[in-house]
Design an enzyme around this catalytic site. Structure first.
Site, mmCIF file in Angstrom:
data_model
loop_
_atom_site.group_PDB
_atom_site.id
_atom_site.type_symbol
_atom_site.label_atom_id
_atom_site.label_comp_id
_atom_site.label_asym_id
_atom_site.label_seq_id
_atom_site.Cartn_x
_atom_site.Cartn_y
_atom_site.Cartn_z
ATOM 1 C CG ASP A 1 44.747 41.865 38.707
ATOM 2 O OD1 ASP A 1 43.572 42.170 38.928
ATOM 3 O OD2 ASP A 1 45.683 42.124 39.488
ATOM 4 C CB SER B 1 43.152 42.327 42.320
ATOM 5 O OG SER B 1 44.549 42.248 42.334
#
Length: 348
Positions: free
Chosen positions: A194, A80
């Site tokens: 993600d 991320s």
């Protein structure tokens, strides 16, 4: 295996072959590599930079402290925002990223929020991508002088995917594409979101490439009590029927702190959970559980845990505070490690 997908390491697929392989994560070395210059482990510390949205600006401070201590970095695996900061660092663009982070305010963040309510995410992410393209758009991951891995999740299969070739910008976008907030990103034929869904602090990626010393940066260490099991009868009445409420008008605006004032406390802000707020808090709980489980099974050699109380997942305007906290905690930790022989271990 095609050249295009050679460096995408799909571990659920490999698990089907584990009966014929060693249980060690080093089985990843058998995957074909197109980046020959990065196959041999370099001396230095391997960094596993965890996810945490706005808290991830603290990674900048951590990297500043590492450079100041003259500790070599052999590779970076990032999830991320950890992928964003780590990728920019290896691309030589940390100064530009820090300048951008410190320039964000409650109001000007709107210019990067290209809302797409009828799409598969509230934000398309094109404007942020254009900003990255201006700085690192010409780079491929294999152009970097050290190994870089961005962790993402294949939304169709649920597989954990390690991205270490192709467009640097595309890989970073895939790694931070928070489901429901950012649209999924297509990279090398896969639709990805993600990486924190599967590997929030990617120590295992560093281990797979035979890194001698792995240093993890965990952004969720200030959260206490999330692992507890609470009997409903033990919760006080005022806590059961307290301030928490769902507000239909407290959606994306409340998550990005666009309508809240500076003097409101974090607990008060959390009491106004819109649809997006509920989604983000749920994601935060899931991520915390995954971090505990994965690090228990494959712990790093050392951890840096910035003290980020008061900085929420959406507080991107608090870069000054996050960077400072990352720097101070990392500086103290590194000093202790150096005094206890870190340099000798790296040179041994």
């Amino acid at each position: 295996m095609t050249q295009e997908n050679a460096n995408i390491l799909d571990f659920p697929a490999q698990e089907r072959r584990k009966e014929a392989e060693d249980q060690s994560p080093l089985h990843a070395q058998s995957i074909e590599q197109t980046n020959a210059t990065n196959t041999t482990p370099q001396r230095g510390v391997a960094l596993a930079l965890g996810g945490g949205a706005a808290r991830g600006w603290s990674h900048i401070g951590v990297l500043r402290a590492i450079d100041e201590a003259n500790i070599p970095v052999s590779m970076i695996a990032g999830t991320s925002i950890g992928a964003l900061v780590g990728g920019c660092y290896l691309a030589g663009k940390l100064d530009e990223l820090e300048e951008f982070a410190r320039s964000i305010t409650r109001r000007n963040i709107l210019r990067y929020m290209d809302f797409a309510f009828r799409a598969s995410g509230l934000i398309s992410g094109v404007r942020l991508a254009e900003r990255m393209e201006n700085e690192i758009g010409h780079l491929k991951i294999e152009d970097l002088d050290r190994r870089f891995i961005a962790i993402a999740t294949d939304i169709n299969s649920g597989n954990e995917v390690w991205l270490d070739n192709g467009s640097l910008v595309s890989a970073i976008r895939a790694s931070y594409a928070l489901p429901g907030v950012f649209e999924p990103v297509t990279h090398c034929g896969r639709l990805m979101v993600d990486g924190a869904l599967v590997n929030p602090v990617p120590v295992s990626a560093c281990r797979a490439f035979e890194q001698k010393i792995v240093l993890a940066v965990n952004l969720g260490s200030e959260v206490f009590g999330r692992s507890a099991i609470v009997r409903s009868s033990s919760i006080p009445i005022d806590e059961q029927h307290g301030n928490l409420s769902l507000e239909s008008n407290a959606g994306l605006a409340s998550w990005f702190n666009l309508t809240t004032s500076e003097d409101k406390t974090a607990s008060h802000n959390r009491s106004r959970l819109g649809v997006t707020g509920v989604m983000i808090e749920a994601f935060n709980i899931i991520q915390d559980k995954i971090v505990r489980s994965r690090l228990a099974g494959d712990p790093p050699d050392f951890s840096i845990r910035p003290q980020l109380q008061g900085i929420g997942l959406s507080d991107f305007h608090k870069a000054d505070e996050a960077i400072e906290q990352g720097y101070l905690v990392a500086k103290a930790k590194l000093q202790t490690l150096i005094e206890n022989g870190l340099r000798s271990a790296l040179n041994g």
